[in-house]
Design an enzyme around this catalytic site. Sequence first.
Site, PDB file in Angstrom:
ATOM      1  N   ARG A  75       0.856  -1.200   0.000  1.00  0.00           N
ATOM      2  CA  ARG A  75       0.000   0.000   0.000  1.00  0.00           C
ATOM      3  C   ARG A  75       0.888   1.244   0.000  1.00  0.00           C
ATOM      4  NH1 ARG A  75      -3.751   0.056   5.140  1.00  0.00           N
ATOM      5  NH2 ARG A  75      -4.952  -1.514   4.032  1.00  0.00           N
ATOM      6  N   ARG A 144      -1.422   7.053   9.610  1.00  0.00           N
ATOM      7  CA  ARG A 144      -1.573   6.466   8.262  1.00  0.00           C
ATOM      8  C   ARG A 144      -1.710   7.561   7.200  1.00  0.00           C
ATOM      9  NH1 ARG A 144      -3.579   1.205   8.397  1.00  0.00           N
ATOM     10  NH2 ARG A 144      -2.825   0.129  10.247  1.00  0.00           N
ATOM     11  N   LYS A 208      -3.136   1.865  15.087  1.00  0.00           N
ATOM     12  CA  LYS A 208      -3.178   2.767  13.932  1.00  0.00           C
ATOM     13  C   LYS A 208      -3.819   4.105  14.300  1.00  0.00           C
ATOM     14  CE  LYS A 208      -5.808  -0.294  11.704  1.00  0.00           C
ATOM     15  NZ  LYS A 208      -6.725  -0.953  10.745  1.00  0.00           N
ATOM     16  N   LYS A 210      -5.480   7.744  12.348  1.00  0.00           N
ATOM     17  CA  LYS A 210      -5.881   8.247  11.025  1.00  0.00           C
ATOM     18  C   LYS A 210      -6.318   9.706  11.087  1.00  0.00           C
ATOM     19  CE  LYS A 210      -7.170   3.675   9.414  1.00  0.00           C
ATOM     20  NZ  LYS A 210      -8.233   2.821   8.873  1.00  0.00           N
ATOM     21  N   CYS A 431     -15.347  -2.877   0.556  1.00  0.00           N
ATOM     22  CA  CYS A 431     -13.952  -3.123   0.899  1.00  0.00           C
ATOM     23  C   CYS A 431     -13.436  -4.250   0.015  1.00  0.00           C
ATOM     24  CB  CYS A 431     -13.836  -3.503   2.364  1.00  0.00           C
ATOM     25  SG  CYS A 431     -14.490  -5.158   2.693  1.00  0.00           S
ATOM     26  N   CYS A 437      -8.164 -10.604   1.562  1.00  0.00           N
ATOM     27  CA  CYS A 437      -8.189 -10.162   2.954  1.00  0.00           C
ATOM     28  C   CYS A 437      -8.301 -11.359   3.897  1.00  0.00           C
ATOM     29  CB  CYS A 437      -9.352  -9.205   3.198  1.00  0.00           C
ATOM     30  SG  CYS A 437      -9.375  -8.688   4.927  1.00  0.00           S
ATOM     31  N   CYS A 476     -16.400  -7.970   6.750  1.00  0.00           N
ATOM     32  CA  CYS A 476     -16.304  -8.277   8.187  1.00  0.00           C
ATOM     33  C   CYS A 476     -16.575  -6.986   8.949  1.00  0.00           C
ATOM     34  CB  CYS A 476     -14.929  -8.868   8.516  1.00  0.00           C
ATOM     35  SG  CYS A 476     -13.651  -7.637   8.794  1.00  0.00           S
ATOM     36  N   CYS A 480     -13.817  -1.299   6.877  1.00  0.00           N
ATOM     37  CA  CYS A 480     -12.885  -0.626   5.962  1.00  0.00           C
ATOM     38  C   CYS A 480     -13.567   0.262   4.920  1.00  0.00           C
ATOM     39  CB  CYS A 480     -12.003  -1.654   5.272  1.00  0.00           C
ATOM     40  SG  CYS A 480     -10.975  -2.568   6.435  1.00  0.00           S
TER      41      CYS A 480
HETATM   42 FE1  SRM Z   1      -8.920  -1.631   6.685  1.00  0.00          FE
HETATM   43  C1  SRM Z   1      -7.569  -4.236   8.339  1.00  0.00           C
HETATM   44  C2  SRM Z   1      -8.246  -3.064   3.747  1.00  0.00           C
HETATM   45  C3  SRM Z   1      -9.587   1.296   5.145  1.00  0.00           C
HETATM   46  C4  SRM Z   1     -10.490  -0.515   9.513  1.00  0.00           C
HETATM   47  N1  SRM Z   1      -7.991  -3.339   6.149  1.00  0.00           N
HETATM   48  C5  SRM Z   1      -7.467  -4.264   6.991  1.00  0.00           C
HETATM   49  C6  SRM Z   1      -6.680  -5.309   6.206  1.00  0.00           C
HETATM   50  C7  SRM Z   1      -5.257  -4.855   6.127  1.00  0.00           C
HETATM   51  C8  SRM Z   1      -6.818  -6.761   6.707  1.00  0.00           C
HETATM   52  C9  SRM Z   1      -5.806  -7.269   7.693  1.00  0.00           C
HETATM   53  O1  SRM Z   1      -5.532  -6.614   8.724  1.00  0.00           O
HETATM   54  O2  SRM Z   1      -5.283  -8.362   7.458  1.00  0.00           O
HETATM   55  C10 SRM Z   1      -7.397  -5.197   4.827  1.00  0.00           C
HETATM   56  C11 SRM Z   1      -6.592  -5.632   3.611  1.00  0.00           C
HETATM   57  C12 SRM Z   1      -7.499  -6.188   2.546  1.00  0.00           C
HETATM   58  C13 SRM Z   1      -6.834  -6.470   1.266  1.00  0.00           C
HETATM   59  O3  SRM Z   1      -6.838  -7.648   0.828  1.00  0.00           O
HETATM   60  O4  SRM Z   1      -6.329  -5.573   0.630  1.00  0.00           O
HETATM   61  C14 SRM Z   1      -7.886  -3.775   4.882  1.00  0.00           C
HETATM   62  N2  SRM Z   1      -8.807  -0.980   4.811  1.00  0.00           N
HETATM   63  C15 SRM Z   1      -8.609  -1.751   3.720  1.00  0.00           C
HETATM   64  C16 SRM Z   1      -8.868  -0.985   2.443  1.00  0.00           C
HETATM   65  C17 SRM Z   1      -7.971  -1.398   1.288  1.00  0.00           C
HETATM   66  C18 SRM Z   1     -10.349  -1.135   2.072  1.00  0.00           C
HETATM   67  C19 SRM Z   1     -10.734  -0.670   0.696  1.00  0.00           C
HETATM   68  O5  SRM Z   1     -11.441  -1.438   0.070  1.00  0.00           O
HETATM   69  O6  SRM Z   1     -10.372   0.426   0.287  1.00  0.00           O
HETATM   70  C20 SRM Z   1      -8.653   0.448   2.960  1.00  0.00           C
HETATM   71  C21 SRM Z   1      -7.217   0.882   2.875  1.00  0.00           C
HETATM   72  C22 SRM Z   1      -7.061   2.284   3.393  1.00  0.00           C
HETATM   73  C23 SRM Z   1      -5.708   2.863   3.202  1.00  0.00           C
HETATM   74  O7  SRM Z   1      -5.378   3.195   2.070  1.00  0.00           O
HETATM   75  O8  SRM Z   1      -4.995   3.039   4.197  1.00  0.00           O
HETATM   76  C24 SRM Z   1      -9.028   0.273   4.417  1.00  0.00           C
HETATM   77  N3  SRM Z   1      -9.791   0.122   7.253  1.00  0.00           N
HETATM   78  C25 SRM Z   1     -10.069   1.161   6.427  1.00  0.00           C
HETATM   79  C26 SRM Z   1     -10.985   2.067   7.063  1.00  0.00           C
HETATM   80  C27 SRM Z   1     -11.596   3.318   6.431  1.00  0.00           C
HETATM   81  C28 SRM Z   1     -10.728   4.522   6.586  1.00  0.00           C
HETATM   82  O9  SRM Z   1      -9.616   4.440   7.132  1.00  0.00           O
HETATM   83  O10 SRM Z   1     -11.168   5.567   6.172  1.00  0.00           O
HETATM   84  C29 SRM Z   1     -11.255   1.539   8.316  1.00  0.00           C
HETATM   85  C30 SRM Z   1     -12.270   2.113   9.336  1.00  0.00           C
HETATM   86  C31 SRM Z   1     -11.784   3.326  10.009  1.00  0.00           C
HETATM   87  C32 SRM Z   1     -11.019   2.951  11.233  1.00  0.00           C
HETATM   88  O11 SRM Z   1      -9.830   2.731  11.137  1.00  0.00           O
HETATM   89  O12 SRM Z   1     -11.632   2.836  12.303  1.00  0.00           O
HETATM   90  C33 SRM Z   1     -10.498   0.323   8.419  1.00  0.00           C
HETATM   91  N4  SRM Z   1      -8.965  -2.240   8.612  1.00  0.00           N
HETATM   92  C34 SRM Z   1      -9.726  -1.673   9.603  1.00  0.00           C
HETATM   93  C35 SRM Z   1      -9.616  -2.488  10.780  1.00  0.00           C
HETATM   94  C36 SRM Z   1     -10.318  -2.225  12.143  1.00  0.00           C
HETATM   95  C37 SRM Z   1      -9.505  -1.333  12.996  1.00  0.00           C
HETATM   96  C38 SRM Z   1     -10.079  -1.188  14.383  1.00  0.00           C
HETATM   97  O13 SRM Z   1      -9.952  -0.131  14.967  1.00  0.00           O
HETATM   98  O14 SRM Z   1     -10.634  -2.141  14.912  1.00  0.00           O
HETATM   99  C39 SRM Z   1      -8.772  -3.569  10.451  1.00  0.00           C
HETATM  100  C40 SRM Z   1      -8.350  -4.738  11.365  1.00  0.00           C
HETATM  101  C41 SRM Z   1      -7.263  -4.348  12.302  1.00  0.00           C
HETATM  102  O15 SRM Z   1      -6.632  -3.303  12.222  1.00  0.00           O
HETATM  103  O16 SRM Z   1      -7.012  -5.183  13.197  1.00  0.00           O
HETATM  104  C42 SRM Z   1      -8.398  -3.381   9.077  1.00  0.00           C
HETATM  105 FE1  SF4 Z   2     -11.021  -7.189   5.140  1.00  0.00          FE
HETATM  106 FE2  SF4 Z   2     -12.929  -6.724   6.877  1.00  0.00          FE
HETATM  107 FE3  SF4 Z   2     -11.466  -4.692   5.964  1.00  0.00          FE
HETATM  108 FE4  SF4 Z   2     -13.195  -5.851   4.384  1.00  0.00          FE
HETATM  109  S1  SF4 Z   2     -13.688  -4.754   6.266  1.00  0.00           S
HETATM  110  S2  SF4 Z   2     -11.053  -5.366   3.845  1.00  0.00           S
HETATM  111  S3  SF4 Z   2     -13.136  -7.965   5.015  1.00  0.00           S
HETATM  112  S4  SF4 Z   2     -10.713  -6.344   7.193  1.00  0.00           S
END
Ligand code: SRM
Ligand code: SF4
Length: 554
Positions: A75, A144, A208, A210, A431, A437, A476, A480
């Site tokens: 990324r 981030r 993390k 943001k 997402c 993922c 899930c 995201c």
């Molecule tokens: Fe996310 C984890 C994809 C934005 C909350 N996110 C992941 C992971 C890395 C899975 C993992 O930990 O193994 C996913 C990778 C999937 C893949 O195959 O590529 C993933 N997140 C994404 C993306 C690519 C979704 C998308 O379709 O665009 C976004 C990448 C953003 C970036 O460029 O940095 C993405 N993730 C977000 C957002 C939205 C935002 O930031 O605006 C959130 C919700 C906001 C927040 O952070 O509260 C988000 N991602 C999470 C979480 C839950 C964090 C938490 O506080 O509980 C995880 C899981 C974790 O961190 O343990 C996670």
């Molecule tokens: Fe993966 Fe869940 Fe984030 Fe979707 S919402 S990319 S399934 S961690």
Amino acid sequence: MTDQKPLSRNETLKAGSDFLRGTLPEALEQQAFGGLTEDEGQLVKFHGMYVQDDRDLRPERAKRKLDRAYSFMARLRIPAGILTPRQYLAMDQLADTYANHTLRLTTRQTIQFHGVIKANLRASLRAIDAALLDSIAACGDVNRNVMATSNPFLSRAHTEAAEAARTLSAHFLPRTGAWREIFIEDEPVTPPQPEAEPIYGATYLPRKFKMTVAVPPSNDVDVFAHDLSFVAIIESDRIIGYTIIAGGGMGATHGEPETYPRVGSIIGYCPAAQLLEAAQAVLTVQRDFGDRSNRKHARLKYTIDTHGLDWFIAAVNERLQTPLEPARPFTFTDNHDSFGWAQDSDGLHHLTLFIENGRILDAGTMKLKSALAAIARLPDFIDQGSIIFTPNQNAIIARITPAQRQLIETILADHGITQNFSPLRSTAMACVGLPTCGLALAESERYLPSLITKLEDLLTQHGLASEKITTRMTGCPNGCARPYIAEIGLVGRNPGRYNLHLGGAPDGARLNFIHRENATEPEILETLAPLFARFAAERTSTESFGDYCTRTLL
Ligand code: SRM
Ligand code: SF4
């Protein structure tokens, strides 16, 4: 730190990692194993990469007693989402040479590559470095990618917001030389002095973090969903200061009510010159008081809820030369992108393209990847244009001369790219989900398009085809695609089953509520059909679907 509970494993790992190196250099040499150890997998996130495997292939490989089909997701860090056409072309090339021939635009204005095998990791990172880009802190317990309301060329305030995002991103970038040393240079880089992380310290943040910068009336960055957001207060097209929102976050775990999504709280106002000082005060309160024993309780939202908002604001103010002023009002109209052509005061044109779920690829007759590359290569545009990624997973082709506008339309048409998408589809996001993922419980990106087609049919039946209803799906509960502030949110629970959330506000300012749990597609459709009918018959003149659901279902 106030917490006396034992530190989480990640804290010990960070502390002993020699500023995020650990055993990564040796691990990259071991090509017989395509993945990394658990600890190395945690550390590589700070450098913008995740170990993944193709989950579609898991059952077959397990049957044949083979290792998982490991590869890496990489990324980029692109504050405010802005690339030059040359940078874009380098990334387009990278996707073909080292990844799975696609670029995946994310909900945070950047690009992900999927399917990079270990043997190609360094070469990919070198290609990124050669394009003057990096992946530092794109993942991990750090600040981030910083978002800003899309398109800095639309007004002076927009330019300043993008600048603010760049400044924040640079200020909070980890100072360790580990990324360059491990992935770019052939020789270890000996730092001129002992390394230090002046802001983070050796254990970085509890989790993390943001940040976003928004220019009202657009809330495209979804200010309420992040740890820290700055809403621009504008006078005479200049940003004079920011109303600050802290403690938003989407992540939750099914069945664990102590984890929950939260919309950010307004904590005050700072003049524009105080941006970095205010951001550092908020981030360091989280650094010092965030939960370092339980990673599921470690985001700023929980720190604020544990200690109380008044305590938090006082703790931030203690770290500032001048305390925050009372918040200044702002108004958002929506959290979508505005599609189609726009023109700036220099007479240059900008085209916002809908990219379904952010996936740029050539598929059948729709050759989006080739079309964007052809546009990026256009003479003049390659030198003075920009390609900008939006927080809604779309792209803006920016700074097009009037003479090239027609040419770009022709290139798009020749590559089978039309933009006749319904309002429902063009404001929807999913997402990534399966197959890459590791946390996905249900399909997301691969499934939402077909569900949208069925919802479009339902809306048409009720005369609602032109309605913009923000619809977001995740595989899930991690959130995201920010589903908990959507008007219709679908959160994966089990294969083929989703929690149906309703009632988000059209400007993204309100959490939605669970209306039906663990629903299959027929159940989702049979729930929404009568609701659409009632909405069409009973809504007040300008009422949105989210507002209607909140008014009538709660
Ligand atoms: Fe996310 C984890 C994809 C934005 C909350 N996110 C992941 C992971 C890395 C899975 C993992 O930990 O193994 C996913 C990778 C999937 C893949 O195959 O590529 C993933 N997140 C994404 C993306 C690519 C979704 C998308 O379709 O665009 C976004 C990448 C953003 C970036 O460029 O940095 C993405 N993730 C977000 C957002 C939205 C935002 O930031 O605006 C959130 C919700 C906001 C927040 O952070 O509260 C988000 N991602 C999470 C979480 C839950 C964090 C938490 O506080 O509980 C995880 C899981 C974790 O961190 O343990 C996670
Ligand atoms: Fe993966 Fe869940 Fe984030 Fe979707 S919402 S990319 S399934 S961690």
